[in-house]
Design a protein around this motif. Structure first.
Motif, PDB file in Angstrom:
ATOM      1  N   ALA A  32       0.857  -1.189   0.000  1.00  5.78           N
ATOM      2  CA  ALA A  32       0.000   0.000   0.000  1.00  5.78           C
ATOM      3  C   ALA A  32       0.887   1.231   0.000  1.00  5.78           C
ATOM      4  CB  ALA A  32      -0.906   0.003   1.230  1.00  5.78           C
ATOM      5  N   VAL A  33       0.768   2.028  -1.055  1.00  3.87           N
ATOM      6  CA  VAL A  33       1.524   3.273  -1.186  1.00  3.87           C
ATOM      7  C   VAL A  33       0.639   4.403  -0.672  1.00  3.87           C
ATOM      8  CG1 VAL A  33       2.632   4.854  -2.796  1.00  3.87           C
ATOM      9  CG2 VAL A  33       2.769   2.376  -3.182  1.00  3.87           C
ATOM     10  N   MET A  34       1.185   5.240   0.202  1.00  8.39           N
ATOM     11  CA  MET A  34       0.379   6.269   0.849  1.00  8.39           C
ATOM     12  C   MET A  34       0.951   7.663   0.623  1.00  8.39           C
ATOM     13  SD  MET A  34      -0.117   4.128   4.424  1.00  8.39           S
ATOM     14  CE  MET A  34      -1.112   5.414   5.205  1.00  8.39           C
ATOM     15  N   PHE A  35       0.104   8.574   0.135  1.00 11.51           N
ATOM     16  CA  PHE A  35       0.442   9.990  -0.003  1.00 11.51           C
ATOM     17  C   PHE A  35      -0.636  10.766   0.755  1.00 11.51           C
ATOM     18  CE2 PHE A  35       2.092   8.125  -4.010  1.00 11.51           C
ATOM     19  CZ  PHE A  35       3.419   8.563  -3.971  1.00 11.51           C
ATOM     20  N   MET A  36      -0.374  11.059   2.008  1.00 12.02           N
ATOM     21  CA  MET A  36      -1.415  11.598   2.870  1.00 12.02           C
ATOM     22  C   MET A  36      -1.292  13.108   3.050  1.00 12.02           C
ATOM     23  SD  MET A  36      -2.853   8.731   3.220  1.00 12.02           S
ATOM     24  CE  MET A  36      -4.102   8.879   4.480  1.00 12.02           C
ATOM     25  N   GLY A  37      -1.917  13.854   2.125  1.00 11.52           N
ATOM     26  CA  GLY A  37      -1.940  15.305   2.231  1.00 11.52           C
ATOM     27  C   GLY A  37      -0.627  15.994   1.945  1.00 11.52           C
ATOM     28  N   VAL A  38       0.292  15.295   1.279  1.00 15.27           N
ATOM     29  CA  VAL A  38       1.640  15.850   1.095  1.00 15.27           C
ATOM     30  C   VAL A  38       1.913  16.359  -0.316  1.00 15.27           C
ATOM     31  CG1 VAL A  38       2.595  14.459   2.951  1.00 15.27           C
ATOM     32  CG2 VAL A  38       2.621  13.548   0.627  1.00 15.27           C
ATOM     33  N   LEU A  39       1.157  15.887  -1.307  1.00 16.64           N
ATOM     34  CA  LEU A  39       1.481  16.252  -2.680  1.00 16.64           C
ATOM     35  C   LEU A  39       0.929  17.613  -3.081  1.00 16.64           C
ATOM     36  CD1 LEU A  39       1.216  12.801  -4.477  1.00 16.64           C
ATOM     37  CD2 LEU A  39       3.265  14.034  -3.751  1.00 16.64           C
ATOM     38  N   GLY A  40       0.181  18.249  -2.183  1.00 12.44           N
ATOM     39  CA  GLY A  40      -0.258  19.614  -2.436  1.00 12.44           C
ATOM     40  C   GLY A  40       0.896  20.605  -2.438  1.00 12.44           C
ATOM     41  N   TYR A  41       2.049  20.192  -1.941  1.00  8.42           N
ATOM     42  CA  TYR A  41       3.223  21.063  -1.959  1.00  8.42           C
ATOM     43  C   TYR A  41       3.948  21.009  -3.302  1.00  8.42           C
ATOM     44  CZ  TYR A  41       2.352  21.218   3.025  1.00  8.42           C
ATOM     45  OH  TYR A  41       1.751  21.390   4.244  1.00  8.42           O
ATOM     46  N   VAL A  42       3.450  20.162  -4.213  1.00  5.68           N
ATOM     47  CA  VAL A  42       3.993  20.091  -5.574  1.00  5.68           C
ATOM     48  C   VAL A  42       3.137  20.990  -6.457  1.00  5.68           C
ATOM     49  CG1 VAL A  42       4.519  18.595  -7.526  1.00  5.68           C
ATOM     50  CG2 VAL A  42       4.746  17.719  -5.182  1.00  5.68           C
ATOM     51  N   GLU A  43       3.733  22.030  -7.012  1.00  3.88           N
ATOM     52  CA  GLU A  43       2.956  23.009  -7.785  1.00  3.88           C
ATOM     53  C   GLU A  43       2.411  22.434  -9.080  1.00  3.88           C
ATOM     54  OE1 GLU A  43       3.334  27.548  -9.614  1.00  3.88           O
ATOM     55  OE2 GLU A  43       5.100  26.574  -8.731  1.00  3.88           O
ATOM     56  N   ASP A  44       3.250  21.724  -9.808  1.00  2.00           N
ATOM     57  CA  ASP A  44       2.896  21.237 -11.136  1.00  2.00           C
ATOM     58  C   ASP A  44       2.156  19.901 -11.028  1.00  2.00           C
ATOM     59  OD1 ASP A  44       2.983  19.997 -13.726  1.00  2.00           O
ATOM     60  OD2 ASP A  44       4.596  21.363 -14.289  1.00  2.00           O
ATOM     61  N   LEU A  45       0.925  19.856 -11.525  1.00  2.00           N
ATOM     62  CA  LEU A  45       0.126  18.632 -11.452  1.00  2.00           C
ATOM     63  C   LEU A  45       0.797  17.478 -12.181  1.00  2.00           C
ATOM     64  CD1 LEU A  45      -2.567  17.251 -10.613  1.00  2.00           C
ATOM     65  CD2 LEU A  45      -3.484  17.976 -12.832  1.00  2.00           C
ATOM     66  N   GLN A  46       1.461  17.758 -13.303  1.00  2.00           N
ATOM     67  CA  GLN A  46       2.111  16.686 -14.051  1.00  2.00           C
ATOM     68  C   GLN A  46       3.291  16.102 -13.276  1.00  2.00           C
ATOM     69  OE1 GLN A  46       0.600  15.339 -16.635  1.00  2.00           O
ATOM     70  NE2 GLN A  46      -0.936  16.914 -16.183  1.00  2.00           N
ATOM     71  N   VAL A  47       3.984  16.937 -12.531  1.00  2.00           N
ATOM     72  CA  VAL A  47       5.071  16.427 -11.674  1.00  2.00           C
ATOM     73  C   VAL A  47       4.481  15.548 -10.581  1.00  2.00           C
ATOM     74  CG1 VAL A  47       6.881  17.070 -10.031  1.00  2.00           C
ATOM     75  CG2 VAL A  47       6.603  18.365 -12.159  1.00  2.00           C
ATOM     76  N   MET A  48       3.376  16.003 -10.007  1.00  2.00           N
ATOM     77  CA  MET A  48       2.691  15.216  -8.980  1.00  2.00           C
ATOM     78  C   MET A  48       2.294  13.848  -9.528  1.00  2.00           C
ATOM     79  SD  MET A  48      -0.899  16.231  -7.116  1.00  2.00           S
ATOM     80  CE  MET A  48      -1.852  15.080  -6.127  1.00  2.00           C
ATOM     81  N   ARG A  49       1.700  13.842 -10.710  1.00  2.00           N
ATOM     82  CA  ARG A  49       1.277  12.570 -11.308  1.00  2.00           C
ATOM     83  C   ARG A  49       2.471  11.686 -11.641  1.00  2.00           C
ATOM     84  NH1 ARG A  49      -3.369  12.514 -15.653  1.00  2.00           N
ATOM     85  NH2 ARG A  49      -2.955  10.327 -15.188  1.00  2.00           N
ATOM     86  N   SER A  50       3.577  12.286 -12.042  1.00  2.00           N
ATOM     87  CA  SER A  50       4.778  11.508 -12.356  1.00  2.00           C
ATOM     88  C   SER A  50       5.321  10.815 -11.110  1.00  2.00           C
ATOM     89  CB  SER A  50       5.848  12.409 -12.963  1.00  2.00           C
ATOM     90  OG  SER A  50       7.052  11.697 -13.174  1.00  2.00           O
ATOM     91  N   ILE A  51       5.319  11.528  -9.987  1.00  2.00           N
ATOM     92  CA  ILE A  51       5.768  10.935  -8.722  1.00  2.00           C
ATOM     93  C   ILE A  51       4.907   9.726  -8.379  1.00  2.00           C
ATOM     94  CG2 ILE A  51       5.902  11.321  -6.216  1.00  2.00           C
ATOM     95  CD1 ILE A  51       6.540  14.304  -6.930  1.00  2.00           C
TER      96      ILE A  51
END
Length: 266
Positions: free
Chosen positions: A157-176
């Protein structure tokens, strides 16, 4: 992974508001400084619900981990951007249900590293709890280090709990997200929530956070957040306000401008 405590202490900047410490303040913790409290108060003044969001986000984590451990049969967790220890951390919830559960926490915040020893204590002798000093902008490093603890032939189970909002670019977020999810096998899961642009007050709160000198938090639209689950099968009730995701018992929490979900990898 060992750390020089004097080196860690030197990296902590009490005068600069920091995301993990501000969040800790909203949750009623003591691991924060005056600058963090000032930033937290500035946000709460225009968006008082932020305190409830902090508390409710942890309740969402607890319910999601319980579902994954008890119903989905997943015994391995990769919690990326774990933050400071608070009530019922991932390993405590998972190992209470499955004593053999293996948990890897990932964070690069220096104050979090100071608390790593406390966080590393498994709640069961059969379980494993480990910590990676890493940044989610380097998913290859996270995966490489996690392989030393987790079995990547079995569901994780991979968890991203409220942390990816600090990534400005949505495409970078999706890439991560994509790079980590691609590395785990079929039957794995992803748990994700973030603050959402679903109200004027929460947007004003986001502006106040940036004005305070803290790292800006970028609110996502529901459509943008839904894209992050592409290729995965969302479990019921799908992408939902975190307070409405499988509430337990008589819990009737109010709507919060934060949405999330749990999805399984085909």
């Amino acid at each position: 992974m060992s750390h020089d405590r004097s080196d860690i202490a030197a990296k902590i900047q009490p005068e600069v508001p920091h995301a993990a410490r501000i969040w800790n303040y909203w949750m009623g913790g003591k691991d924060n400084f005056a600058a963090d409290r000032a930033a937290g108060d500035a946000v709460a003044k225009v968006y008082p619900e932020i305190v409830q969001m902090a508390v409710q986000s942890r309740r969402f984590l607890i319910r999601a981990v319980r579902y994954l451990a008890a119903e989905a049969g997943i015994s391995q967790f990769l919690d990326i951007g774990t933050g400071l220890p608070t009530m019922q951390n991932t390993h405590e919830v998972a190992q209470a249900l499955d004593p053999t559960a293996r948990i890897v926490y990932v964070d690069n915040d220096p104050l979090v590293l100071v608390h790593a020893r406390a966080l590393l204590k498994s709640t069961s002798p059969e379980g494993v709890t480990a910590y990676i000093d890493g940044d989610y902008h380097a998913p290859e490093l996270i995966i490489s280090e996690a392989r030393k603890v987790l079995d990547f032939t079995r569901p994780i189970a991979v968890m991203f709990m409220g942390v990816l909002g600090y990534v400005e670019d949505l495409q970078v977020m999706r890439s991560i997200i994509d790079q980590v999810v691609q590395a785990v096998p079929s039957g794995s899961a992803m748990v994700l929530w973030d603050g959402t642009a679903t109200g004027e007050a929460v947007a004003e709160g986001s502006d106040k956070l940036a004005e305070s000198g803290a790292v800006p938090y970028y609110l996502r639209s529901l459509e943008e957040l839904a894209e992050c689950f592409d290729g995965l099968n969302l479990v019921e009730p799908g992408l939902a306000p975190i307070t409405h995701w499988r509430p337990e018992g008589e819990e009737k929490a109010p709507f919060i401008d934060a949405h999330g979900g749990v999805a399984l990898k085909p």
